[in-house]
Design a protein around this motif. Structure first.
Motif, PDB file in Angstrom:
ATOM      1  N   CYS A  35     -34.483 -14.125 -16.224  1.00  8.41           N
ATOM      2  CA  CYS A  35     -35.364 -13.558 -17.261  1.00  8.41           C
ATOM      3  C   CYS A  35     -36.538 -14.511 -17.491  1.00  8.41           C
ATOM      4  N   LYS A  36     -37.351 -14.665 -16.451  1.00 15.88           N
ATOM      5  CA  LYS A  36     -38.438 -15.639 -16.460  1.00 15.88           C
ATOM      6  C   LYS A  36     -39.580 -15.185 -17.367  1.00 15.88           C
ATOM      7  N   ALA A  37     -40.402 -16.147 -17.750  1.00 14.55           N
ATOM      8  CA  ALA A  37     -41.443 -15.865 -18.734  1.00 14.55           C
ATOM      9  C   ALA A  37     -42.465 -14.851 -18.232  1.00 14.55           C
ATOM     10  N   ARG A  38     -43.064 -15.106 -17.083  1.00 15.98           N
ATOM     11  CA  ARG A  38     -44.165 -14.269 -16.627  1.00 15.98           C
ATOM     12  C   ARG A  38     -43.704 -13.015 -15.895  1.00 15.98           C
ATOM     13  N   LYS A  39     -42.646 -13.157 -15.112  1.00 18.57           N
ATOM     14  CA  LYS A  39     -42.174 -11.993 -14.362  1.00 18.57           C
ATOM     15  C   LYS A  39     -40.650 -12.013 -14.291  1.00 18.57           C
ATOM     16  N   PRO A  40     -40.023 -11.458 -15.309  1.00 19.10           N
ATOM     17  CA  PRO A  40     -38.561 -11.390 -15.283  1.00 19.10           C
ATOM     18  C   PRO A  40     -38.075 -10.558 -14.106  1.00 19.10           C
ATOM     19  N   GLU A  41     -37.024 -11.028 -13.464  1.00 19.89           N
ATOM     20  CA  GLU A  41     -36.514 -10.359 -12.266  1.00 19.89           C
ATOM     21  C   GLU A  41     -35.453  -9.336 -12.649  1.00 19.89           C
ATOM     22  N   CYS A  42     -35.923  -8.292 -13.328  1.00 17.45           N
ATOM     23  CA  CYS A  42     -35.014  -7.276 -13.857  1.00 17.45           C
ATOM     24  C   CYS A  42     -34.233  -6.569 -12.763  1.00 17.45           C
ATOM     25  N   GLY A  43     -34.826  -6.458 -11.585  1.00 17.52           N
ATOM     26  CA  GLY A  43     -34.179  -5.726 -10.504  1.00 17.52           C
ATOM     27  C   GLY A  43     -32.898  -6.361 -10.021  1.00 17.52           C
ATOM     28  N   ARG A  44     -32.718  -7.646 -10.278  1.00 23.30           N
ATOM     29  CA  ARG A  44     -31.478  -8.298  -9.851  1.00 23.30           C
ATOM     30  C   ARG A  44     -30.704  -8.870 -11.048  1.00 23.30           C
ATOM     31  N   CYS A  45     -31.028  -8.383 -12.231  1.00 25.15           N
ATOM     32  CA  CYS A  45     -30.413  -8.900 -13.454  1.00 25.15           C
ATOM     33  C   CYS A  45     -29.010  -8.339 -13.660  1.00 25.15           C
ATOM     34  N   LEU A  46     -28.095  -9.220 -13.976  1.00 25.23           N
ATOM     35  CA  LEU A  46     -26.694  -8.868 -14.181  1.00 25.23           C
ATOM     36  C   LEU A  46     -26.482  -7.964 -15.388  1.00 25.23           C
ATOM     37  N   ILE A  47     -27.386  -8.048 -16.351  1.00 23.33           N
ATOM     38  CA  ILE A  47     -27.210  -7.300 -17.603  1.00 23.33           C
ATOM     39  C   ILE A  47     -28.349  -6.305 -17.837  1.00 23.33           C
ATOM     40  N   GLU A  48     -29.045  -5.917 -16.763  1.00 21.39           N
ATOM     41  CA  GLU A  48     -30.224  -5.063 -16.902  1.00 21.39           C
ATOM     42  C   GLU A  48     -29.914  -3.756 -17.625  1.00 21.39           C
ATOM     43  N   ASP A  49     -28.756  -3.173 -17.368  1.00 22.48           N
ATOM     44  CA  ASP A  49     -28.425  -1.890 -17.986  1.00 22.48           C
ATOM     45  C   ASP A  49     -28.084  -2.005 -19.460  1.00 22.48           C
ATOM     46  N   LEU A  50     -27.832  -3.222 -19.917  1.00 22.92           N
ATOM     47  CA  LEU A  50     -27.496  -3.454 -21.325  1.00 22.92           C
ATOM     48  C   LEU A  50     -28.680  -3.982 -22.120  1.00 22.92           C
ATOM     49  N   CYS A  51     -29.657  -4.511 -21.404  1.00 24.07           N
ATOM     50  CA  CYS A  51     -30.824  -5.123 -22.025  1.00 24.07           C
ATOM     51  C   CYS A  51     -31.703  -4.057 -22.686  1.00 24.07           C
ATOM     52  N   GLU A  52     -32.294  -4.404 -23.837  1.00 23.07           N
ATOM     53  CA  GLU A  52     -33.139  -3.464 -24.564  1.00 23.07           C
ATOM     54  C   GLU A  52     -34.625  -3.838 -24.490  1.00 23.07           C
ATOM     55  N   PHE A  53     -34.991  -4.571 -23.459  1.00 23.71           N
ATOM     56  CA  PHE A  53     -36.388  -4.952 -23.236  1.00 23.71           C
ATOM     57  C   PHE A  53     -37.177  -3.719 -22.826  1.00 23.71           C
ATOM     58  N   ASN A  54     -38.148  -3.315 -23.631  1.00 28.51           N
ATOM     59  CA  ASN A  54     -38.855  -2.054 -23.420  1.00 28.51           C
ATOM     60  C   ASN A  54     -39.697  -2.026 -22.158  1.00 28.51           C
ATOM     61  N   GLU A  55     -40.155  -3.183 -21.683  1.00 30.93           N
ATOM     62  CA  GLU A  55     -41.077  -3.215 -20.563  1.00 30.93           C
ATOM     63  C   GLU A  55     -40.398  -3.546 -19.242  1.00 30.93           C
ATOM     64  N   LYS A  56     -39.083  -3.560 -19.209  1.00 28.70           N
ATOM     65  CA  LYS A  56     -38.399  -4.062 -18.017  1.00 28.70           C
ATOM     66  C   LYS A  56     -38.643  -3.219 -16.766  1.00 28.70           C
ATOM     67  N   ARG A  57     -38.948  -1.932 -16.921  1.00 27.47           N
ATOM     68  CA  ARG A  57     -39.138  -1.082 -15.739  1.00 27.47           C
ATOM     69  C   ARG A  57     -40.337  -1.538 -14.901  1.00 27.47           C
ATOM     70  N   GLU A  58     -41.285  -2.207 -15.515  1.00 25.88           N
ATOM     71  CA  GLU A  58     -42.443  -2.693 -14.775  1.00 25.88           C
ATOM     72  C   GLU A  58     -42.064  -3.754 -13.753  1.00 25.88           C
ATOM     73  N   TYR A  59     -40.906  -4.352 -13.947  1.00 25.08           N
ATOM     74  CA  TYR A  59     -40.545  -5.497 -13.125  1.00 25.08           C
ATOM     75  C   TYR A  59     -39.401  -5.198 -12.163  1.00 25.08           C
ATOM     76  N   LEU A  60     -38.957  -3.961 -12.136  1.00 19.95           N
ATOM     77  CA  LEU A  60     -37.872  -3.624 -11.233  1.00 19.95           C
ATOM     78  C   LEU A  60     -38.326  -3.714  -9.778  1.00 19.95           C
ATOM     79  N   ASP A  61     -37.462  -4.247  -8.921  1.00 22.68           N
ATOM     80  CA  ASP A  61     -37.798  -4.320  -7.494  1.00 22.68           C
ATOM     81  C   ASP A  61     -37.702  -2.941  -6.857  1.00 22.68           C
TER      82      ASP A  61
END
Length: 213
Positions: free
Chosen positions: A187-213
């Motif tokens: 979950c890096k500052a500038r570009k979180p690696e949501c596409g390989r995140c262990l908890i992506e489906d539980l996370c409530e970060f609204n902008e995470k889709r922008e960072y999916l691989d």
């Protein structure tokens, strides 16, 4: 975020890394105290490079104090703010010798009374050296807690209090390390690696889709 989500998040983090540890290298509470003090506005990698040279020569309050401020600077000059850090560590060593028999106190108030030791540093020492359920909120934990909505807050203290309240008790001792590592490597500052995140489906970060691989 509800309690069930938080429970699942920390269950997954624990299953992936059952025994998380700080990346700072230390072999005693005093070495940890020095390393954490030096780590302010510096990387763990940079601190470790310096302490690998320092600790074989001086790794007790008396030995570090005997180096003198200038002698200590010679070992930590590659670290940012090394002048003020050397002054603080040297003064802290004197207080440890005078007030605590050369031992690091297992007490928040006593730790925070040492030069260069604030609440975050005290929390790291209490948690990592002594096994207390304490939450040292650094920039990584602050970011992860707010992004995921595990514990939202506008200040470091608000996030700390939120985590202490909402993290399931069984995970409190290790939560500090899991969150730091997650923020540092996923979950890096500038570009979180949501596409390989262990908890992506539980996370409530609204902008995470922008960072999916």
């Amino acid at each position: 975020m509800n309690a069930q989500k938080r429970l699942e998040i920390f269950t997954r983090l624990r299953d992936e890394n059952p025994a998380p540890k700080t990346e700072l290298e230390y072999a005693s509470p005093f070495e940890l105290l020095v390393a954490v003090t030096l780590s302010a506005q510096a990387t763990d990698v940079g601190v470790n490079k310096a302490t690998r040279k320092l600790f074989p020569v001086a790794n007790t309050p008396q030995a570090v104090y005997d180096l003198g401020v200038d002698g200590l600077k010679g070992y930590i000059k590659t670290i940012g703010l090394f002048n003020s850090k050397a002054e603080n560590v040297h003064k802290a060593c004197r207080l440890l010798l005078d007030l605590h028999g050369g031992e690091v106190p297992e007490d928040r108030e006593a730790l925070e009374a040492l030069p260069g030791v604030g609440r975050k540093t005290a929390n790291v020492v209490l948690n990592t050296a002594f096994g207390h359920a304490a939450m040292a909120v650094d920039t990584h934990i602050f970011r992860v807690s707010n992004r995921t909505r595990i514990a939202k807050g506008k200040t470091v203290r608000q996030v700390e209090d939120g985590l202490m309240k909402h993290v399931p008790k069984a995970f409190l001792v290790d939560a500090h390390h899991w969150l730091i590592l997650h923020g540092r490597y996923t979950c890096k500052a500038r570009k979180p690696e949501c596409g390989r995140c262990l908890i992506e489906d539980l996370c409530e970060f609204n902008e995470k889709r922008e960072y999916l691989d």
